[in-house]
Design an enzyme around this catalytic site. Structure first.
Site, PDB file in Angstrom:
ATOM      1  N   HIS A  16      22.866  23.158  39.590  1.00 52.38           N
ATOM      2  CA  HIS A  16      22.085  21.977  39.222  1.00 52.38           C
ATOM      3  C   HIS A  16      21.082  22.376  38.153  1.00 52.38           C
ATOM      4  CE1 HIS A  16      20.528  18.039  39.464  1.00 52.38           C
ATOM      5  NE2 HIS A  16      19.513  18.252  40.284  1.00 52.38           N
ATOM      6  N   ASN A  58      13.329  17.014  38.370  1.00 54.95           N
ATOM      7  CA  ASN A  58      14.692  16.930  38.896  1.00 54.95           C
ATOM      8  C   ASN A  58      15.345  15.656  38.384  1.00 54.95           C
ATOM      9  OD1 ASN A  58      17.036  16.818  40.387  1.00 54.95           O
ATOM     10  ND2 ASN A  58      16.069  17.242  42.348  1.00 54.95           N
ATOM     11  N   CYS A 101      23.800  16.114  34.979  1.00 56.50           N
ATOM     12  CA  CYS A 101      22.398  16.535  34.893  1.00 56.50           C
ATOM     13  C   CYS A 101      22.173  17.458  33.707  1.00 56.50           C
ATOM     14  CB  CYS A 101      21.982  17.219  36.192  1.00 56.50           C
ATOM     15  SG  CYS A 101      23.019  18.622  36.675  1.00 56.50           S
TER      16      CYS A 101
END
Length: 643
Positions: free
Chosen positions: A224, A249, A68
């Site tokens: 994250h 996200n 990510c």
């Protein structure tokens, strides 16, 4: 018609097999490798293209790979066509072209230069679908191709499992990136950062990260990274102004359970027209967060500096173009110049650099450490090419720091300088791959010293200075003897004086002591100060290596009455016989006092310019400093397995 698959490029250096997926094999990716197949885009969908028609559909989605951090960094390419074409060169053949070859080239900024990475378009899939990154528009393939090139750069896909957004942004921009932590931050600092983010929201990539998930925060996850796609002011029915962040996200699905979620109760505070304006802008995986919630849920923000021209960066603080850039490579070597932090008396042994600022300037001094391969990391061989998994759990970072002193002139006392407070310095040694100091510097000379936290820690680094005004950057020559581990190392400091001279025919090229003209040679005076323990004299001739003269020198005690005659006294130290070398040196123990060094060629009338370096070692006073060590960086890697 594109050519059949059998005639398309197949990259032998990064083949479509397990070796390109796994390095160590110690991540959740390992059990899935047997199910992964490699397909070309035209085998995945009927009409593949590089970029979507709607730029908003270029937002990345994360697959089963924990990268990510890289996907969020790729948002920087949405903000700048200049950067996009730098990283993903235009005019590459695609699937619609008759001359399509199945080959793509991407560029990344790595350790001071742009490097090209060429790949084929075979992409890892599960169940006939991309299993790693993909775009909102799943017929657009620029992101999975860029991800593959980045994986090849690091040796395998698994090397991208966890990392730092800031590192990927540097690789994609070649510029500067700042990371701001909100933990324990003052309200005034938060407001300053908010103002900066509002000013730059259309021109910079912005990311936020969760490092410590808070109970009740929904499905944000821990470690994250997210992309900040917009920041807007909203108006309530009562006329109150709100600041809302649009956050994406990389999972590409809704995860926010806060009061401003899609069906949240806070939208009732706005009239329907205002709330519809916000809700209609949301893509899959996006959600709105109000200012106070943002600071409560997210631990840090990362922001890249705008790139305004090729390799020209704009300051986010003043808006000034940083159009003057200099860089030098360096190395910390155990026993030589790995002096450690200011907690060590050996700190002055570290590499040292001169920065000359010619006018009042905004200056960024950056220190970039070269990634090192950790214990157990595999060096993989693909068709004879060595690839190393350098990031994530394969990288062993070292804690580094940087300090800057202003000096009045180039002949200065190093010991006194480093004992004084620096004009700028890192608050602690950190494990960042790249760190920088921002300074407003007046004209003059500055001493720059990069260091590791622990003494004798080895590593390679790139020293880079970006400035709004003209600058010069150079390294101070190091002439200290190499210390062996078995030697009794006396705490002390080497101070080096450089003097230049020239042997001229019929003038100052007198030859060796075998000739009566010896007295014509230059006679250079130097002083051995009190408390010295060692003196090293180095003679360097400025000649081509294949045209060296035989050179040497003698050191004499200077007579008190000033009447020096080299034939009437014996030298107290000599570097003979004369040698056909670019450089000769001799270290001696000399009592404090005045000395004269006479450099010479073996034969008279041999012309050449030379430099003499006089290095004297004196006992060192301890530096009053309590350097601290930063925390190990927490890499982000949260994944969402595809169903």
């Amino acid at each position: 018609m594109p050519p059949p698959a059998a005639r398309l490029f197949a990259d032998p250096e990064f083949p479509a097999c397990v070796s390109s997926l796994l390095g160590r094999g110690n991540t959740p990716l390992s059990p899935l490798c047997d199910r992964i197949t490699w397909l070309r885009p035209q085998e995945i969908c009927p009409s593949p293209r590089l970029f979507p028609a709607d730029g908003r559909d270029a937002l990345g989605k994360q697959g089963i790979l924990g990268d990510c951090w890289f996907i969020c960094a790729c948002s920087v390419l949405h903000t700048s066509p200049l950067l996009l074409h730098q990283v993903f060169p235009a005019d590459q053949s695609t699937w619609e072209d008759e001359g399509y070859t199945g080959c793509f080239t991407c560029r990344f900024w790595r350790f001071g230069r742009w490097v090209e990475v060429t790949i084929d378009d075979r992409l890892p899939c599960l169940g006939h679908k991309l299993c790693f990154s993909h775009c909102q528009d799943q017929e657009a393939f620029w992101l999975p191709l860029l991800e593959k090139a980045y994986a090849k750069l690091h040796g395998c896909y698994e090397a991208l499992w966890a990392g730092q957004v800031v590192d990927a942004l540097v690789d994609l921009t070649g510029g500067l990136v700042e990371r701001w932590s909100f933990e324990s931050a003052e309200e005034s600092f938060r407001e300053e950062i908010l103002s900066k983010m509002l000013d730059l929201k259309k021109r910079c990539a912005m990311s936020c990260s969760v490092l410590h998930s808070r109970e009740g925060s929904g499905d944000l996850g821990q470690f994250h990274a997210f992309t900040i796609t917009d920041i807007q002011h909203g108006i309530t029915k009562n006329g109150e102004t709100l600041l809302l962040f649009c956050v994406h996200n990389p999972w590409g699905r809704n995860c926010w359970e806060g009061s401003w979620r899609k069906s949240g109760d806070k939208w009732a505070l706005m009239d329907q027209t205002e709330s519809s304006r916000f809700l209609s802008q949301m893509r899959d995986g996006e959600f709105w967060v109000e200012k106070e919630e943002f600071f409560q849920e997210f631990n840090e923000v990362t922001l890249s500096f705008p790139v305004i021209n090729k390799d020209e960066i704009e300051s986010i603080w003043t808006g000034s173009p940083l159009s003057h850039t200099k860089q030098i490579y360096g190395t910390w070597v155990k026993g030589q110049n790995a002096g450690g932090s200011r907690n060590n008396t050996s700190f002055p042994d570290n590499p040292k650099f001169w920065l000359r600022v010619r006018e009042q300037s905004e200056v960024y001094v950056t220190l970039l450490q070269k990634p090192r391969v950790g214990m157990g990391a595999s060096d993989k061989m693909h068709s004879g090419r060595k690839l190393q998994c350098e990031l994530s759990n394969n990288m062993v970072p070292i804690a580094v720091g940087l300090h800057i002193w202003k000096v009045e002139k180039r002949r200065f006392n190093l010991q006194k300088t480093v004992l004084a407070p620096p004009v700028a310095g890192t608050s602690s040694h950190s494990y960042d791959r790249q760190l920088h100091l921002r300074c407003q510097l007046s004209p003059g000379y500055y001493l720059l010293i990069p260091s590791t936290f622990l003494r004798d820690t080895e590593g390679d680094f790139l020293f880079r200075v970006l400035s709004s005004g003209p600058i010069t950057l150079s390294e101070l020559p190091s002439n200290q003897p190499v210390r062996r581990a078995s030697e009794d190392v006396i705490p002390g400091i080497w101070e080096t004086l450089e003097l230049k001279g020239e042997w001229k025919k019929n003038n100052s090229a007198g030859g060796s002591r075998n000739f009566s003209s010896y007295h014509l040679n230059p006679a250079i005076t130097f002083c051995v100060p009190p408390n010295s323990r060692m003196v090293k004299v180095t003679l360097r001739q400025h000649s081509q290596e294949n045209q060296c003269h035989a050179i040497g020198f003698h050191v004499y005690l200077a007579p008190a009455d000033g009447s020096f005659c080299p034939f009437s006294q014996e030298p107290c130290s000599s570097c003979i016989p004369h040698s056909h070398s670019l450089e000769v040196s001799k270290a001696s123990e000399l009592a404090p006092g005045q000395y004269i060094v006479v450099p010479s060629t073996y034969l008279p009338d041999q012309e050449c310019k030379f430099s003499i370096f006089i290095s004297t070692k004196t006992e060192r006073k301890p530096i009053k400093s309590e350097e601290t060590l930063g925390h190990i960086l927490k890499e982000v890697s949260v994944i969402s397995l595809m169903k």
